[in-house]
Design a protein around this motif. Sequence first.
Motif, PDB file in Angstrom:
ATOM      1  N   ASP A   1     -18.350   2.854   5.765  1.00 39.58           N
ATOM      2  CA  ASP A   1     -17.798   3.250   7.058  1.00 39.58           C
ATOM      3  C   ASP A   1     -17.270   4.683   7.062  1.00 39.58           C
ATOM      4  OD1 ASP A   1     -18.280   0.682   8.155  1.00 39.58           O
ATOM      5  OD2 ASP A   1     -16.424  -0.057   7.204  1.00 39.58           O
ATOM      6  N   ALA A   2     -17.309   5.322   5.901  1.00 34.30           N
ATOM      7  CA  ALA A   2     -16.775   6.675   5.795  1.00 34.30           C
ATOM      8  C   ALA A   2     -17.874   7.710   6.033  1.00 34.30           C
ATOM      9  CB  ALA A   2     -16.162   6.879   4.416  1.00 34.30           C
ATOM     10  N   GLU A   3     -17.470   8.957   6.054  1.00 35.00           N
ATOM     11  CA  GLU A   3     -18.423  10.057   6.229  1.00 35.00           C
ATOM     12  C   GLU A   3     -19.377  10.102   5.039  1.00 35.00           C
ATOM     13  OE1 GLU A   3     -18.318  14.947   6.777  1.00 35.00           O
ATOM     14  OE2 GLU A   3     -16.465  13.780   6.700  1.00 35.00           O
ATOM     15  N   VAL A   4     -20.623  10.449   5.313  1.00 32.79           N
ATOM     16  CA  VAL A   4     -21.629  10.526   4.253  1.00 32.79           C
ATOM     17  C   VAL A   4     -21.187  11.556   3.215  1.00 32.79           C
ATOM     18  CG1 VAL A   4     -24.023  11.095   3.701  1.00 32.79           C
ATOM     19  CG2 VAL A   4     -23.486   9.863   5.811  1.00 32.79           C
ATOM     20  N   PRO A   5     -21.171  11.186   1.918  1.00 31.81           N
ATOM     21  CA  PRO A   5     -20.689  12.122   0.896  1.00 31.81           C
ATOM     22  C   PRO A   5     -21.698  13.248   0.656  1.00 31.81           C
ATOM     23  CG  PRO A   5     -21.578  10.161  -0.145  1.00 31.81           C
ATOM     24  CD  PRO A   5     -21.575   9.890   1.343  1.00 31.81           C
ATOM     25  N   ASN A   6     -21.174  14.393   0.244  1.00 35.63           N
ATOM     26  CA  ASN A   6     -22.025  15.520  -0.131  1.00 35.63           C
ATOM     27  C   ASN A   6     -22.033  15.608  -1.659  1.00 35.63           C
ATOM     28  OD1 ASN A   6     -23.257  17.965  -0.680  1.00 35.63           O
ATOM     29  ND2 ASN A   6     -22.306  19.035   1.036  1.00 35.63           N
ATOM     30  N   LEU A   7     -23.005  14.942  -2.270  1.00 32.36           N
ATOM     31  CA  LEU A   7     -23.059  14.930  -3.732  1.00 32.36           C
ATOM     32  C   LEU A   7     -23.411  16.301  -4.293  1.00 32.36           C
ATOM     33  CD1 LEU A   7     -24.742  11.488  -4.499  1.00 32.36           C
ATOM     34  CD2 LEU A   7     -22.336  12.038  -4.117  1.00 32.36           C
ATOM     35  N   GLY A   8     -24.066  17.120  -3.493  1.00 31.63           N
ATOM     36  CA  GLY A   8     -24.375  18.475  -3.947  1.00 31.63           C
ATOM     37  C   GLY A   8     -23.120  19.272  -4.258  1.00 31.63           C
ATOM     38  N   GLU A   9     -22.043  19.022  -3.518  1.00 26.40           N
ATOM     39  CA  GLU A   9     -20.791  19.716  -3.791  1.00 26.40           C
ATOM     40  C   GLU A   9     -20.239  19.322  -5.153  1.00 26.40           C
ATOM     41  OE1 GLU A   9     -18.064  18.996  -0.644  1.00 26.40           O
ATOM     42  OE2 GLU A   9     -19.097  20.306   0.792  1.00 26.40           O
ATOM     43  N   SER A  10     -20.344  18.027  -5.496  1.00 29.67           N
ATOM     44  CA  SER A  10     -19.892  17.559  -6.803  1.00 29.67           C
ATOM     45  C   SER A  10     -20.708  18.200  -7.917  1.00 29.67           C
ATOM     46  CB  SER A  10     -20.008  16.035  -6.880  1.00 29.67           C
ATOM     47  OG  SER A  10     -19.716  15.569  -8.186  1.00 29.67           O
ATOM     48  N   ILE A  11     -22.015  18.287  -7.721  1.00 29.63           N
ATOM     49  CA  ILE A  11     -22.871  18.919  -8.721  1.00 29.63           C
ATOM     50  C   ILE A  11     -22.516  20.391  -8.883  1.00 29.63           C
ATOM     51  CG2 ILE A  11     -25.241  19.650  -9.202  1.00 29.63           C
ATOM     52  CD1 ILE A  11     -26.150  16.989  -8.026  1.00 29.63           C
ATOM     53  N   GLU A  12     -22.332  21.078  -7.760  1.00 28.80           N
ATOM     54  CA  GLU A  12     -22.053  22.510  -7.798  1.00 28.80           C
ATOM     55  C   GLU A  12     -20.694  22.797  -8.440  1.00 28.80           C
ATOM     56  OE1 GLU A  12     -22.845  26.545  -7.306  1.00 28.80           O
ATOM     57  OE2 GLU A  12     -24.147  24.787  -7.170  1.00 28.80           O
ATOM     58  N   LYS A  13     -19.737  21.910  -8.218  1.00 30.16           N
ATOM     59  CA  LYS A  13     -18.394  22.125  -8.756  1.00 30.16           C
ATOM     60  C   LYS A  13     -18.269  21.696 -10.204  1.00 30.16           C
ATOM     61  CE  LYS A  13     -13.567  20.690  -8.153  1.00 30.16           C
ATOM     62  NZ  LYS A  13     -12.617  19.876  -7.357  1.00 30.16           N
TER      63      LYS A  13
END
Length: 263
Positions: free
Chosen positions: A75-87
């Motif tokens: 029910d939450a906003e779609v996560p941005n896994l690319g941000e996790s990879i980049e960080k």
Amino acid sequence: MSYNTIEFEITQGVAVLTLNRPESLNSFNTEMHAEVRDVLKQVRKDEAVRCLLITGNGRGFCAGQDLSDRAVDPDAEVPNLGESIEKNYNPMIRAIASLEMPVICAVNGVAAGAGANIALACDIVLAAKTASFIQAFCKIGLIPDSGGTWTLPRAIGFPRAMALSLLGEKLSAEQAEQWGMIWKTYEPEALSDAALSMAKQLATQPTKGLALIKRALQSSANNSFDEQLDLERDLQTLAGRTDDYREGVSAFMTKRPPQFTGK
């Protein structure tokens, strides 16, 4: 400095980084990422360190990302896994690959997902015969990251890399050794001593020269033959100016063991 998710020590020129969340197969959470980043910065700056050894505690080397650390709420906003990879992941992989010293990985158990590709980012991979490698990303609808789509096909060829990535099948350490994906396997009880012995031996070698070897081999994947010849010329120029080169030649001519300083 004390850490909660890793262990770190330096002995005889070898920095030993041990992933230490055995209850979760050493999977990465936010805290582990921060602590590993800190250690890699220390290793890069410490001139006394001439080899890095990475391993894990418990029955696993690393199961990649701890999914409970970034649980997906439907029910939450779609996560941005690319941000996790980049960080987190990309800086770690770049730091490991660019260290100007040998990096050994001792895979003591299962290496899954990013854990498998962290191992492949290292220069020499050793493994317990009971260990295994799994490109588990496809099981949850993701792609191999942490450099896996680059390192894996170069290590074992395109067809095998594609099949492992699409099927997510477990690859035994012994099969990985046969395919040339890793350097050598050991009985589980012998792995730690063998890895540390190799790391200590590498720490006595001409570290500047070893760093230039790494740079040359890493560059060869993208260079033309002529470009690689030019790079070899340029790097050999640098190698020939090191104290270790002069010491190596002097030791050879006088028939004595060399005493390299890494300078």
